[in-house]
Scaffold this active site. Structure first.
Site, PDB file in Angstrom:
ATOM      1  N   GLY A  14       0.813  -1.203   0.000  1.00 53.77           N
ATOM      2  CA  GLY A  14       0.000   0.000   0.000  1.00 53.77           C
ATOM      3  C   GLY A  14       0.850   1.258   0.000  1.00 53.77           C
ATOM      4  O   GLY A  14       0.563   2.223   0.705  1.00 53.77           O
ATOM      5  N   SER A  16       1.442   3.425  -2.430  1.00 52.29           N
ATOM      6  CA  SER A  16       1.156   4.476  -3.412  1.00 52.29           C
ATOM      7  C   SER A  16       0.455   5.691  -2.826  1.00 52.29           C
ATOM      8  O   SER A  16       0.288   6.698  -3.505  1.00 52.29           O
ATOM      9  CB  SER A  16       0.321   3.914  -4.572  1.00 52.29           C
ATOM     10  OG  SER A  16      -0.920   3.434  -4.105  1.00 52.29           O
ATOM     11  N   GLY A  53      14.088   8.008  -5.763  1.00 51.74           N
ATOM     12  CA  GLY A  53      15.395   7.677  -6.309  1.00 51.74           C
ATOM     13  C   GLY A  53      15.898   6.352  -5.774  1.00 51.74           C
ATOM     14  O   GLY A  53      15.134   5.529  -5.260  1.00 51.74           O
ATOM     15  N   ASN A  89       1.195  -2.631   5.386  1.00 51.11           N
ATOM     16  CA  ASN A  89       0.476  -1.362   5.478  1.00 51.11           C
ATOM     17  C   ASN A  89      -0.810  -1.348   4.661  1.00 51.11           C
ATOM     18  O   ASN A  89      -1.724  -0.579   4.969  1.00 51.11           O
ATOM     19  CB  ASN A  89       1.392  -0.222   5.003  1.00 51.11           C
ATOM     20  CG  ASN A  89       0.655   1.087   4.876  1.00 51.11           C
ATOM     21  OD1 ASN A  89       0.271   1.703   5.867  1.00 51.11           O
ATOM     22  ND2 ASN A  89       0.446   1.525   3.636  1.00 51.11           N
ATOM     23  N   SER A 147      -4.318   0.205  13.903  1.00 55.69           N
ATOM     24  CA  SER A 147      -5.080   1.436  14.081  1.00 55.69           C
ATOM     25  C   SER A 147      -5.460   1.561  15.546  1.00 55.69           C
ATOM     26  O   SER A 147      -5.682   0.553  16.228  1.00 55.69           O
ATOM     27  CB  SER A 147      -6.354   1.396  13.231  1.00 55.69           C
ATOM     28  OG  SER A 147      -7.240   2.424  13.616  1.00 55.69           O
ATOM     29  N   TYR A 160     -13.440  -3.592  11.116  1.00 53.99           N
ATOM     30  CA  TYR A 160     -12.083  -3.126  10.851  1.00 53.99           C
ATOM     31  C   TYR A 160     -11.257  -3.238  12.135  1.00 53.99           C
ATOM     32  O   TYR A 160     -10.100  -3.696  12.111  1.00 53.99           O
ATOM     33  CB  TYR A 160     -12.135  -1.681  10.360  1.00 53.99           C
ATOM     34  CG  TYR A 160     -10.781  -1.095  10.058  1.00 53.99           C
ATOM     35  CD1 TYR A 160     -10.089  -1.455   8.910  1.00 53.99           C
ATOM     36  CD2 TYR A 160     -10.199  -0.167  10.911  1.00 53.99           C
ATOM     37  CE1 TYR A 160      -8.852  -0.904   8.625  1.00 53.99           C
ATOM     38  CE2 TYR A 160      -8.970   0.386  10.633  1.00 53.99           C
ATOM     39  CZ  TYR A 160      -8.293   0.018   9.495  1.00 53.99           C
ATOM     40  OH  TYR A 160      -7.066   0.554   9.220  1.00 53.99           O
ATOM     41  N   ALA A 162     -11.759  -5.277  14.606  1.00 50.79           N
ATOM     42  CA  ALA A 162     -11.522  -6.695  14.885  1.00 50.79           C
ATOM     43  C   ALA A 162     -10.371  -7.229  14.046  1.00 50.79           C
ATOM     44  O   ALA A 162      -9.515  -7.982  14.534  1.00 50.79           O
ATOM     45  CB  ALA A 162     -12.790  -7.497  14.596  1.00 50.79           C
ATOM     46  N   LYS A 164      -7.855  -5.504  12.705  1.00 47.43           N
ATOM     47  CA  LYS A 164      -6.581  -4.942  13.139  1.00 47.43           C
ATOM     48  C   LYS A 164      -6.140  -5.521  14.477  1.00 47.43           C
ATOM     49  O   LYS A 164      -4.952  -5.757  14.706  1.00 47.43           O
ATOM     50  CB  LYS A 164      -6.688  -3.417  13.210  1.00 47.43           C
ATOM     51  CG  LYS A 164      -6.773  -2.751  11.848  1.00 47.43           C
ATOM     52  CD  LYS A 164      -5.568  -3.106  10.975  1.00 47.43           C
ATOM     53  CE  LYS A 164      -5.530  -2.347   9.675  1.00 47.43           C
ATOM     54  NZ  LYS A 164      -4.359  -2.719   8.844  1.00 47.43           N
TER      55      LYS A 164
END
Length: 251
Positions: A14, A16, A53, A89, A147, A160, A162, A164
């Site tokens: 994740g 980007s 770079g 992530n 989180s 969510y 649960a 995490k």
């Protein structure tokens, strides 16, 4: 401080956007070879690769795909010959982010099951795929991005949270399973509401509430969270493992 990351290979899922982008930048700034995975935004990942770079690889990654973790690990080994650090992530919120207006028992089965399965199984599946390389070299770092919802709770964040929270249990036990085979550490980082390039509207709406909860009186930005992740994933971290670390400005 020399973080001992020069020449090490780091996978950031994740990468980007959001916090992931700053995590990738942080590792690259320390001389690491960074694998930038993306789900939707290949263009964003490729643009980031040019910005940071150094030596980097852009690769697709889907939390829902049973085979992609194995493929990604094989691709990285072929590219660099090693995997030193994994930052889990990437995240799947679900169709509504989050289901704030819907009672948790009314969320359709398909939706909540996907949130739980994608976030838990995706992270565990990729961890399983990269760990053999770490055991072989006797060195490695796993950093799982969780989180504050996992411990503080939030209406609409039941599934969510649960998912995490499950990472906490996995990481704690994995720290014991990995530690006996070398300098291999596993930790969880729990950000709160964090300023990123992609959540300006949410910060404007709710930032004041969360800022008031923090002793420092403000939200952290993504680079501040990333600094903690980079440290935990570095050789400078020699003894922090099996921990869930809040990076919230004290909230």
């Amino acid at each position: 401080m020399d973080l001992g990351l020069t020449g090490r290979t780091v996978i950031v899922t994740g990468a980007s956007g959001g916090i992931g982008r700053e995590i990738a930048r942080g590792f690259a700034a320390e001389g690491a070879d960074v694998v930038l995975t993306y789900h939707h935004s290949q263009e964003g990942a490729e643009r980031l690769a040019k910005e940071i770079g150094g030596r980097s690889l852009v690769a697709p990654y889907d939390l829902d795909d049973d085979e992609v973790a194995r493929t990604l690990a094989e691709t990285v080994i072929e590219w660099s010959g090693r995997i030193d650090v994994l930052v889990n992530n990437a995240v799947h919120w679900g169709a509504t982010e989050p289901d704030a207006g819907l009672a948790f028992e009314a969320v359709p089965d398909e939706r909540w099951q996907k949130v739980v399965r994608a976030n838990v199984e995706g992270a565990l599946r990729l961890s399983r795929a990269v760990v053999p390389s770490m055991r072989e070299r006797g060195w490695g770092r796993l950093v799982h991005i969780s989180s504050g919802i996992a411990v503080d709770g939030m209406a609409g964040g039941e599934y969510y949270g649960a998912a995490k929270a499950a990472l906490h249990g996995f990481s704690r036990s994995a720290a014991f399973g990995l530690g006996k085979d070398g300098d291999i550490l596993s930790n969880v980082v729990m950000p709160g509401l964090t300023r990123t390039e992609t959540n300006v509207a949410i910060v404007e709406q709710a930032g004041g509430h969360y800022s008031a909860l923090a002793p420092i009186g403000r939200l952290l930005d993504a680079a501040e969270v990333a600094s903690a992740v980079v440290y935990l994933g570095s050789a400078a971290n020699t003894g922090i493992t099996g921990q869930a670390v809040k990076v919230t400005g004290g909230a």
